[in-house]
Motif scaffolding. Structure first.
Motif, PDB file in Angstrom:
ATOM      1  N   ALA A 253      55.733  60.562  41.033  1.00  0.00           N
ATOM      2  CA  ALA A 253      54.489  61.313  41.238  1.00  0.00           C
ATOM      3  C   ALA A 253      53.280  60.399  41.458  1.00  0.00           C
ATOM      4  O   ALA A 253      52.233  60.852  41.935  1.00  0.00           O
ATOM      5  N   CYS A 254      53.418  59.116  41.136  1.00  0.00           N
ATOM      6  CA  CYS A 254      52.259  58.218  41.194  1.00  0.00           C
ATOM      7  C   CYS A 254      51.855  57.932  42.631  1.00  0.00           C
ATOM      8  O   CYS A 254      52.700  57.776  43.501  1.00  0.00           O
ATOM      9  N   ARG A 255      50.576  57.856  42.837  1.00  0.00           N
ATOM     10  CA  ARG A 255      50.068  57.410  44.136  1.00  0.00           C
ATOM     11  C   ARG A 255      48.935  56.401  43.897  1.00  0.00           C
ATOM     12  O   ARG A 255      47.775  56.653  44.229  1.00  0.00           O
ATOM     13  N   PRO A 256      49.318  55.255  43.340  1.00  0.00           N
ATOM     14  CA  PRO A 256      48.293  54.292  42.915  1.00  0.00           C
ATOM     15  C   PRO A 256      47.813  53.395  44.056  1.00  0.00           C
ATOM     16  O   PRO A 256      48.314  53.480  45.179  1.00  0.00           O
ATOM     17  N   ILE A 257      46.856  52.585  43.750  1.00  0.00           N
ATOM     18  CA  ILE A 257      46.335  51.591  44.687  1.00  0.00           C
ATOM     19  C   ILE A 257      46.591  50.187  44.119  1.00  0.00           C
ATOM     20  O   ILE A 257      46.835  50.037  42.931  1.00  0.00           O
ATOM     21  N   ASP A 258      46.528  49.205  45.000  1.00  0.00           N
ATOM     22  CA  ASP A 258      46.488  47.811  44.559  1.00  0.00           C
ATOM     23  C   ASP A 258      45.047  47.501  44.185  1.00  0.00           C
ATOM     24  O   ASP A 258      44.147  47.768  44.968  1.00  0.00           O
ATOM     25  N   ASP A 259      44.833  46.934  43.039  1.00  0.00           N
ATOM     26  CA  ASP A 259      43.473  46.472  42.731  1.00  0.00           C
ATOM     27  C   ASP A 259      43.535  45.304  41.772  1.00  0.00           C
ATOM     28  O   ASP A 259      44.620  44.775  41.494  1.00  0.00           O
TER      29      ASP A 259
ATOM     30  N   ASP C 672      37.629  40.110  46.912  1.00  0.00           N
ATOM     31  CA  ASP C 672      38.006  41.145  47.872  1.00  0.00           C
ATOM     32  C   ASP C 672      37.935  40.558  49.282  1.00  0.00           C
ATOM     33  O   ASP C 672      37.620  39.377  49.473  1.00  0.00           O
ATOM     34  N   LYS C 673      38.219  41.379  50.266  1.00  0.00           N
ATOM     35  CA  LYS C 673      38.319  40.842  51.630  1.00  0.00           C
ATOM     36  C   LYS C 673      36.958  40.413  52.176  1.00  0.00           C
ATOM     37  O   LYS C 673      36.884  39.670  53.147  1.00  0.00           O
ATOM     38  N   ASN C 674      35.888  40.847  51.530  1.00  0.00           N
ATOM     39  CA  ASN C 674      34.558  40.438  51.971  1.00  0.00           C
ATOM     40  C   ASN C 674      34.064  39.166  51.272  1.00  0.00           C
ATOM     41  O   ASN C 674      32.917  38.765  51.448  1.00  0.00           O
ATOM     42  N   GLY C 675      34.915  38.578  50.479  1.00  0.00           N
ATOM     43  CA  GLY C 675      34.508  37.373  49.774  1.00  0.00           C
ATOM     44  C   GLY C 675      33.645  37.656  48.555  1.00  0.00           C
ATOM     45  O   GLY C 675      32.904  36.793  48.093  1.00  0.00           O
ATOM     46  N   HIS C 676      33.761  38.883  48.052  1.00  0.00           N
ATOM     47  CA  HIS C 676      33.022  39.242  46.834  1.00  0.00           C
ATOM     48  C   HIS C 676      33.940  39.085  45.624  1.00  0.00           C
ATOM     49  O   HIS C 676      35.094  39.531  45.664  1.00  0.00           O
ATOM     50  N   LEU C 677      33.384  38.497  44.578  1.00  0.00           N
ATOM     51  CA  LEU C 677      34.151  38.326  43.345  1.00  0.00           C
ATOM     52  C   LEU C 677      34.292  39.693  42.673  1.00  0.00           C
ATOM     53  O   LEU C 677      33.293  40.354  42.379  1.00  0.00           O
TER      54      LEU C 677
END
Lengths: 290, 160, 755
Positions: A253-259, C672-677
């Protein structure tokens, strides 16, 4: 520079009147553990802040219809210290007690955790799994809503202007019920949940699961109620096979993001792991073993 | 700009101050009342260096508005020793070399004191979890944990 | 070796007295950088770039200056231009042309958080509001974050005219590679052919921050006559003075710098960020100015140490002999040249006696904050790669990792890759101490593993000064120029008391300001107890010589017939026994009658420091379902030479290990892809908290340094070097998976387990 008005009303209705009448950005101050950080970062510059901790119905836990009414501004520590409440809802209490340090636990509230609408809020999956109802006061009076309908996405909730959540109703506990919440964080404390899983279940006299709710956090834009996961438990004796099926349903069921806190693949897998481990704890509690 | 008038109690003393409603208690303590014992390490409640005790609970003063202090009882590091007599925890921190740079020490001491008020006989694990919100980058925590547990022992002995 | 005072004679050295600066730190009265105020003080705040890389077309502060309460704004135009040249020893060379651009950007901003203007106002809120009114016209440029990407031929250039140094003939095209370094002994390539086993592996590490809890802060007061005063939190107030006068074109003597108490640094406070800005604002406004960085500023614009990409190759014989080793090290410098890659190239194989070694390093600029020293700068990075590879080599030949290292350990006379021979003992002794620890052979459970690694650090000597003043009551004040980060006032007082033969409590150590004591380099490189310590001991010896003369006067005998023993002057030679001894206190009380104040100073440019060496093992348990790594045990042995105050030696060892654990498991800069920490705060820059850790077991090994009167080697740094590799090897032991990319965070470990 604009000014910020600080008000500390004594009734929910007075708070609502202030919030509804605000011309600019108005914010409710409960524990402040999210709001003050947002203000410091310049993400919100309120014209009005309404401190609701002085409102009696929002800061107390009372018995109601065999269940509990939990004030939205009750802190995690107060839940933990309330013997009857924490005995009835150990999973929800533990979820709240996972929020931040002890400094934060003494300040952070379940209402704030919900209305701030972070998908990773720890108390929210537990509250939803518990089947709690929120009581909302607004310019048009009082209404009740399911907790799962309050947060709608990161930082967004379904409350209308001037509305505040004043309390939650935790329903009466049938016999042989147990709840649990587990989350995964990289450290042992002080992190935001990478995934979280709340389980609430009830067994009959023979140990067969008659009711279950499963809710996972930090794997979608808001906490997800996973009905197939609950269905995997209902009707079973919550044996290993049922728990495995439940965990697989959670992952599916998960639909997570990479972060910065975790990868998609990690969240999908570990949400199932946390759900399985939480189910085992909830089961033990339902069987009266702790 | 109109300022908020606040009447509160700090370390047992009646205190009145005026603050901008956006000022945190930490800013009020440091910049208005010149009590610089509480430190700003992060301003976001993640390091515990600004920990104070408010009505019996420990809190990050950076996540508490000065305006909220109205009618509260606040205890800070400046009130921990009794005159020239150090609190047991302070003495144990010294004996155990539980500070290196010392910037986390005021917050750590307030947190440890609050722990012992709530649980006079904590385990090492309970102590570690209770202090998890107080970052120390110097010590690796060994000597801090030793000092707190040793202070707890002495305080228990003193009571019995 | 006979120069070192033997243990049995020592009364104060080696004991654990309360630190002299402890009580103010326990009661909240100690003053750190942000705790100073002056009447009429303004608040300074710094405008920082929201972009990773951009040309500054124009800065317009006119609206900010019109805001009531704003008293002044400065930009790079207010600082003099600096000459482009690298000055100082190669390992630590600085270029003031770069430094002034890091303090306030000129042509371009080179990283998110790069400072480019500053404002002074009557309140912090007004200063913050004024920053929003400064208009900057940016031309946004492509940016580059990763070191490998920055080395690609088509990478965006931070400096359009940068030609790689250290390459002959010099390249014709500019690049982001500031410098290439190479070290070589023997013929590694030929020797690999003779090896029974060859292991080659590649590694990556993340940029990690020093993570001191106190953000940078200072208070400055400048007068219209050009004189100024600064109170700031730094590792060296003399460094603050040198750099600030250089940045502002002031005369050195016109700036008086005070060492505030310092809330941690670990190398990160050896450079200036806010001090020149505060002085310039104070000059411009005529008011004292205080600047405090926020935590976000600290992460985005100070520190960190380099992330790196590395490849290591080692050749071993079946008997365990390492016959050849090669290392390729590419270190992020951040926005300006100066990563510690040279140290990495030197330290990586330094613990070992290997006949054929070749290390090559690249110093590469990229759109990140400029890297700054962090505890044994450069060594933990290369050691992670080298020690991990050696662990695989030992496993390949089936040898115990401590035994393997003992077989190859460097001894006195072993050549180093950079030329000189090792001249100190202690490496083998430290490994043997670790080997003897009972837990080394303790059985491991399911999902558990044990890993071993060692770490080398040069340690420092250098310039230090101190002055000893004898008081009429027999107490002394010892003034040094070394800011005290972790207890050096205690060790200073102990060495002084020991040398003078007086009680520890009779010594009051202080850190004098720059205009009150001789020049002293920063507190760094584990140099204070060694180098500043020698000056304290030498000044105290001068005091005892003077006290003997005073006693001679009191006895009316020849000074050559007086000796100093056990804290008293005693008649000796032909006068032996003629008078009862005179104590330090008795002589001090006769100051006026015997010639006036007794004062002695000593200075040094110390050599003869001995390297730091740490050997550790870590036990971990890996959760196979989540990839979470729990540290069950970490045993860290370190040769300290001689522990002046054992508790603070242990504290240094444990603290270094825990920073290493953080680097191993969770700490990293995430862009991130913009070079932001993305994680510029303690919430998502995950340093170890108390509940993450077991008790760390510190073993203090004492193999005295003959070049210090009490045998001191320096203790603060080598301890952070081994943990990353030790933990990686422990994870390998537990799971069979070798992690080569730091940090070994749960998603990476789980991916390895599932892969």
């Amino acid at each position: 520079m604009s000014e910020m008005r600080f008000e500390a009303p004594k009734t929910a209705e007075a708070a609502v009147a202030l919030l509804a009448g605000a011309s600019g950005v108005a914010r409710v101050l409960a524990g402040g553990t999210d709001l003050l950080i947002q203000m410091r970062g310049g993400r919100v510059e309120p014209e009005l802040v309404v401190d609701i901790k002085g409102i009696a119905e929002m800061s107390t836990i009372t018995s109601e219809n065999g269940g509990f009414r939990l004030g939205a501004a009750v802190t995690a520590m107060e839940m933990h210290e309330h013997a009857a409440f924490s005995k009835a809802w150990p999973g929800l209490t533990e979820a709240a007690m996972l929020i931040g340090s002890y400094q934060i636990k003494g300040r952070a509230t379940v209402g704030g955790n919900l209305c701030n609408a972070s998908p990773a809020a720890d108390s929210v999956p537990a509250l939803i799994a518990a089947g709690a109802t929120a009581t909302i006061v607004g310019p048009k009076g009082r209404r009740d809503a399911k907790v799962e309908d309050i947060a709608t996405g990161p930082g967004k909730n379904s409350l209308a202007k001037g509305e505040i959540v004043v309390s939650f109703l935790l329903p009466a506990r049938p016999a042989n019920s147990g709840d649990a919440y587990l989350r995964f964080i990289p450290r042992t404390e002080m992190d935001i949940a990478v995934v979280g899983a709340g389980i609430n279940l009830t067994l009959d006299g023979k140990g067969v699961c008659t009711a279950a709710r499963v809710c996972v956090g930090a794997v979608a834009e808001r906490a997800l109620v996973v009905q197939p996961a609950a269905d995997a438990l209902i009707g079973s004796t919550v044996d290993d096979a049922a728990i495995a099926k439940m965990g697989a349903a959670v992952s599916a069921a998960c639909r997570p993001i990479d972060d910065k806190r975790g990868t998609k693949a990690f969240r999908i897998k570990v949400s199932g792991v946390m759900a399985r481990r939480a189910a085992a704890i909830a089961l033990n509690r339902a069987r009266g073993k702790n | 700009m109109a300022k908020q008038h606040v009447v509160t109690t700090i370390n047992g003393n009646a205190v009145e101050f005026l603050c901008d409603t956006r000022q945190t208690l930490l800013e009020v303590l440091r910049d208005e009342l010149h009590m610089t014992g509480a430190k700003e390490g992060c301003g976001t409640g993640d390091c515990g260096a600004c920990t104070v005790n408010i009505d019996g609970r420990m809190m990050c003063s950076c996540l508490f508005l000065g305006a909220e202090a109205q009618g509260k009882k606040i205890n800070t590091i400046e009130g921990m020793a009794a005159g020239d007599k150090l609190h047991v925890l302070q003495r144990k921190f010294l004996e155990h070399a539980a500070l290196q740079c010392g910037i986390c020490t005021p917050g750590m001491l307030i947190a440890a004191k609050t722990l012992l008020e709530n649980n006079p006989d904590p385990t090492e694990e309970q102590t570690r979890y209770w202090l998890a919100g107080n970052l120390c980058r110097c010590t690796g925590y060994n000597q801090i944990i030793d000092a707190v547990l040793d202070a707890a022992k002495e305080l228990r002995g003193a009571k019995s | 070796m006979s120069a070192v005072v033997t243990e049995k004679k020592l009364k104060v050295v080696g004991t654990r007295p309360d630190r002299p600066d402890g009580v103010p730190k326990l009661t909240g009265t100690a003053q750190y950088g942000a705790d100073y105020t002056l009447p009429g003080m303004l608040w300074g705040k710094i405008l920082r770039s929201p972009h990773a890389h951009a040309r500054i077309r124009k800065i317009d502060a006119s609206k900010a200056l019109k805001l009531p309460g704003v008293k002044g704004v400065i930009t790079a135009a207010d600082l003099p231009e600096q000459k482009f040249e690298y000055v100082g020893a190669e390992r630590v060379a600085q270029n003031f042309w770069h430094m002034t651009r890091n303090i306030l950007a000129r042509e371009k901003v080179l990283y998110e958080g790069h400072a480019l203007a500053a404002v002074a106002a009557t309140t912090p809120a007004i200063a913050a509001e004024a920053l929003k009114l400064i208009e900057v016209d940016y031309e946004i440029l492509p940016h580059v974050i990763d070191v490998e990407d920055a080395m690609k031929p088509d990478a965006p250039l931070l400096f359009e005219d940068m030609i790689t140094r250290g390459v002959e003939p010099p390249p014709t095209k500019p690049s982001n590679v500031s410098k290439r370094v190479e070290f070589k002994i023997g013929d590694a390539d030929a020797a690999f052919a003779t090896a029974d086993e060859v292991v080659e592996m590649s590694f990556k590490t993340a940029a990690v921050h020093q993570g001191y809890i106190e953000p940078h802060a200072c208070l400055a007061r400048a007068d219209a006559d050009g004189q100024a005063e600064v109170w700031s939190s730094s590792q060296g107030h003399f460094v603050v003075r040198t750099m600030t006068v250089k940045m502002l074109g002031m005369k050195t003597g016109d700036l008086r710098c005070h060492a505030a108490e310092i809330g941690g640094a670990f190398g990160g406070k050896t450079v200036v960020y806010v001090e020149p800005v505060a002085v310039a604002l104070s000059k411009k406004t005529g008011h004292p100015v205080k600047i405090m960085m926020s935590r976000e500023d600290v992460f985005k614009a100070t520190g960190p140490t380099s992330g790196a990409s590395m490849t290591i190759k080692v050749g071993v014989m079946r008997d365990g002999t390492i016959v050849a080793a090669k290392g390729l090290f590419k270190y992020q410098a951040g926005a300006f040249p100066g990563s510690p890659v040279m140290n990495g190239c030197m330290c990586g194989f330094a613990p070992y006696d290997i006949a054929n070694v070749n290390t090559i390093g690249y110093d590469v600029v990229c759109n990140r904050p400029k890297s700054v020293a962090y505890r044994a700068p450069g060594s933990p990075i290369s050691a992670f790669a080298v020690e991990s590879t050696l662990d695989m080599a030992a496993k390949k030949i089936g040898m115990d990792p401590i035994q393997f290292r003992l077989k190859n350990i460097a001894k006195i006379g072993t050549p180093t890759v950079w030329g000189p021979k090792h001249s100190h003992a202690g490496f083998a002794e430290t490994l043997q101490a670790l080997q003897k620890h009972p837990a080394y052979t303790a059985p491991l459970g399911k999902n558990q593993g044990r890993g071993v690694a060692v770490g080398y650090w040069f340690n420092g000597g250098g310039e230090s000064s101190s002055t000893v003043n004898v008081n009429e009551d027999g107490t002394v004040v010892v003034a040094t120029g070394s800011p005290d980060i972790g207890g050096s006032r205690a060790s200073t007082a102990q060495m002084a008391a020991e040398t003078l033969g007086i009680p520890y409590e009779a010594v009051r150590p202080i850190i004098a300001d720059t205009n009150s004591v001789g020049y002293t380099q920063a507190t760094g490189g584990s140099r204070v107890t060694f180098a500043t310590g020698i000056t304290v001991i030498n000044a105290c010896k001068k005091v005892t010589e003077e006290m003997c003369k005073r006693a001679a006067k009191m006895w009316k005998i020849e000074p050559e017939n007086v000796i100093w023993e056990d804290g008293s002057a005693r008649p000796a030679g032909k006068r032996a026994g003629e008078f009862p001894p005179l104590t330090f206190k008795e002589i001090a009380s006769k100051r006026t009658a015997t010639g006036g104040p007794v004062v002695a100073s000593a200075s040094i440019n110390a050599e003869g420091q001995a390297p730091g060496f740490s050997a550790q093992f870590a036990d971990v348990e890996v959760d196979p379902d989540t990839g979470a790594v729990k540290i069950l045990r970490d045993v860290a042995a370190q040769d300290v030479g001689r522990a002046i105050h054992p508790s603070y030696c242990e504290g240094q060892i444990i603290g270094g290990v825990v920073q290493g654990i953080g680097c191993a498991l969770n700490e990293e800069y995430i862009y991130d892809k913009n070079g932001h920490l993305e994680n510029a705060g303690f919430l998502d820059y995950r340093m170890p908290v108390a509940s993450d850790l077991p008790k760390i077991d510190a073993i203090v090994v004492e193999v005295p340094n003959p070049n210090h009167p009490y045998g001191v080697k320096g203790v603060a740094e080598a301890n952070i070097v081994p943990p990353m590799a030790a933990i990686a090897s422990a994870i390998h032991g537990a799971t069979g998976k070798r992690l080569t990319d730091l940090p070994m965070s749960p998603p990476k470990v789980l991916a390895a387990l599932d892969g």
